[in-house]
Design an enzyme around this catalytic site. Structure first.
Site, PDB file in Angstrom:
ATOM      1  N   GLN A 118      -4.805  -1.734   9.454  1.00  0.00           N
ATOM      2  CA  GLN A 118      -5.138  -2.691   9.279  1.00  0.00           C
ATOM      3  C   GLN A 118      -5.132  -4.062  10.178  1.00  0.00           C
ATOM      4  O   GLN A 118      -4.703  -4.237  11.190  1.00  0.00           O
ATOM      5  CB  GLN A 118      -2.850  -2.999   9.266  1.00  0.00           C
ATOM      6  CG  GLN A 118      -3.424  -4.125   8.128  1.00  0.00           C
ATOM      7  CD  GLN A 118      -3.822  -4.333   6.987  1.00  0.00           C
ATOM      8  OE1 GLN A 118      -3.416  -3.356   6.156  1.00  0.00           O
ATOM      9  NE2 GLN A 118      -3.819  -5.192   6.363  1.00  0.00           N
TER      10      GLN A 118
ATOM     11  N   ASP B 148     -10.593   3.604   5.422  1.00  0.00           N
ATOM     12  CA  ASP B 148     -11.123   2.022   4.841  1.00  0.00           C
ATOM     13  C   ASP B 148     -12.877   1.834   5.847  1.00  0.00           C
ATOM     14  O   ASP B 148     -13.257   0.514   4.890  1.00  0.00           O
ATOM     15  CB  ASP B 148     -11.356   0.949   6.112  1.00  0.00           C
ATOM     16  CG  ASP B 148      -9.126   0.600   4.984  1.00  0.00           C
ATOM     17  OD1 ASP B 148      -9.287  -0.315   4.654  1.00  0.00           O
ATOM     18  OD2 ASP B 148      -8.658   0.329   6.219  1.00  0.00           O
TER      19      ASP B 148
ATOM     20  N   LYS C  70       0.797  -1.377  -0.126  1.00  0.00           N
ATOM     21  CA  LYS C  70      -0.163   0.198  -0.266  1.00  0.00           C
ATOM     22  C   LYS C  70       1.369   0.904   0.234  1.00  0.00           C
ATOM     23  O   LYS C  70       0.560   2.247  -0.662  1.00  0.00           O
ATOM     24  CB  LYS C  70      -1.001   0.142   1.174  1.00  0.00           C
ATOM     25  CG  LYS C  70      -2.563  -0.924   0.764  1.00  0.00           C
ATOM     26  CD  LYS C  70      -2.675  -1.007   2.874  1.00  0.00           C
ATOM     27  CE  LYS C  70      -3.845  -2.016   2.808  1.00  0.00           C
ATOM     28  NZ  LYS C  70      -4.947  -2.726   3.666  1.00  0.00           N
TER      29      LYS C  70
END
Ligand code: GUN
Length: 280
Positions: A94, A117, A50
């Site tokens: 994460q 997200d 990422k």
């Protein structure tokens, strides 16, 4: 019939280039902060990929590592600090988190204007109500792949194998928002094949290598394989690709299908949050 191979890598590359061109016109770089708590090796690889892609697109990124034994308080303090940092537009926690930390509590701390997200309860609720202002990256990437390949979703039977908060549930809602008739299957579903064989659009997101065999696929179906499994030293998806591609009309490969699209959507969401914050 041999299926059309849906080249997620190439589609993601085009999206990345478009974002790079737009970022180059901005006075200030969009900024992403990625938090990893613990030693999950896959998480380290994903966050590394990422950040590399952010760099290629001209997006600033920073990584915050917390040890496996980190407390919930430590993580929450870090999220609150990043919520208040001006150069950070987007915060990514994460997952999975170590077991002593409540995922729900941690995600609830991410400021909605930085929730890249779409995992915060407020954004989950919005998606449920049909508002897709900020949706999770993998489901968004899946829908984009379907759109790019000209797949009609309206009125189709979509079957999702997997009910995670990250992929299965939000993908189901996004397909429902587009008028698909949606079935969610999971590890307790009896006679999985009975369901998958009815799918015009089949999304495999169970995390089980080669769970979906050719006999479980309707002829001419569109098959999206979200699985990234390491088995016997090779990466394989949740679909038995070699056989499935003789049955499906279109299929994503692993690697090179959904994975690069997840990262492209992260860039897109980061840029969107940056632009929205600048307008405030
Ligand atoms: N873990 C697995 N997939 C994801 C994702 O898309 N975002 C985050 N934050 N964690 C993940």
């Amino acid at each position: 019939m041999t299926a059309q191979i849906i080249d997620g890598k190439a589609i993601a590359q085009k999206i990345k280039e478009k974002i790079k061109a737009e970022v180059a016109t901005l006075g200030k770089k969009p900024g992403l902060a990625a938090i990893i708590a613990g030693d999950n090796p896959a998480s380290k690889i994903y966050v590394g990929m990422k950040r590399k892609t952010c760099k290629e697109a001209g997006i600033y990124s920073e990584e915050h590592k917390l040890p496996e034994q980190a407390t919930e308080k430590e993580l929450i303090e870090l999220i609150r600090k990043l919520n208040n940092e001006d150069k950070i537009d987007a915060i990514l926690v994460q997952l999975p988190l170590p077991p002593q930390i409540s995922t729900e509590k941690a995600l609830n701390e991410v400021a909605i204007e930085k929730d890249v997200d779409g995992f915060s309860p407020a954004n989950v609720g919005k998606l449920m109500a049909g508002n897709e202002n900020m949706v999770p990256c993998t489901p968004k990437g899946i829908i984009r792949l379907l759109e790019e390949t000209g797949t009609k979703i309206d009125g189709k039977s979509a079957v999702i194998v997997g009910r995670s908060n990250i992929v299965g549930k939000p993908t189901a809602l996004m397909l429902l928002n587009r008028n698909a008739t949606v079935t969610i299957c999971h590890s307790k579903t009896s006679n999985l094949a009975e369901h998958t064989r009815k799918a015009d659009i089949l999304i495999a997101a169970a995390g089980k290598p080669k769970l979906i065999t050719a006999d479980m696929i309707k002829k001419g179906a569109i098959v999206i394989d979200v699985g990234i499994n390491k088995a016997d030293g090779e990466i394989s998806g949740d679909v038995d690709y070699k056989q499935a591609k003789e049955k499906a009309a279109a299929i994503t490969p692993v690697p090179g299908g959904v994975g690069p699209m997840t990262i492209a959507m992260l860039l897109e969401n980061t840029l969107k949050l940056h632009k929205e914050r600048k307008q405030k």
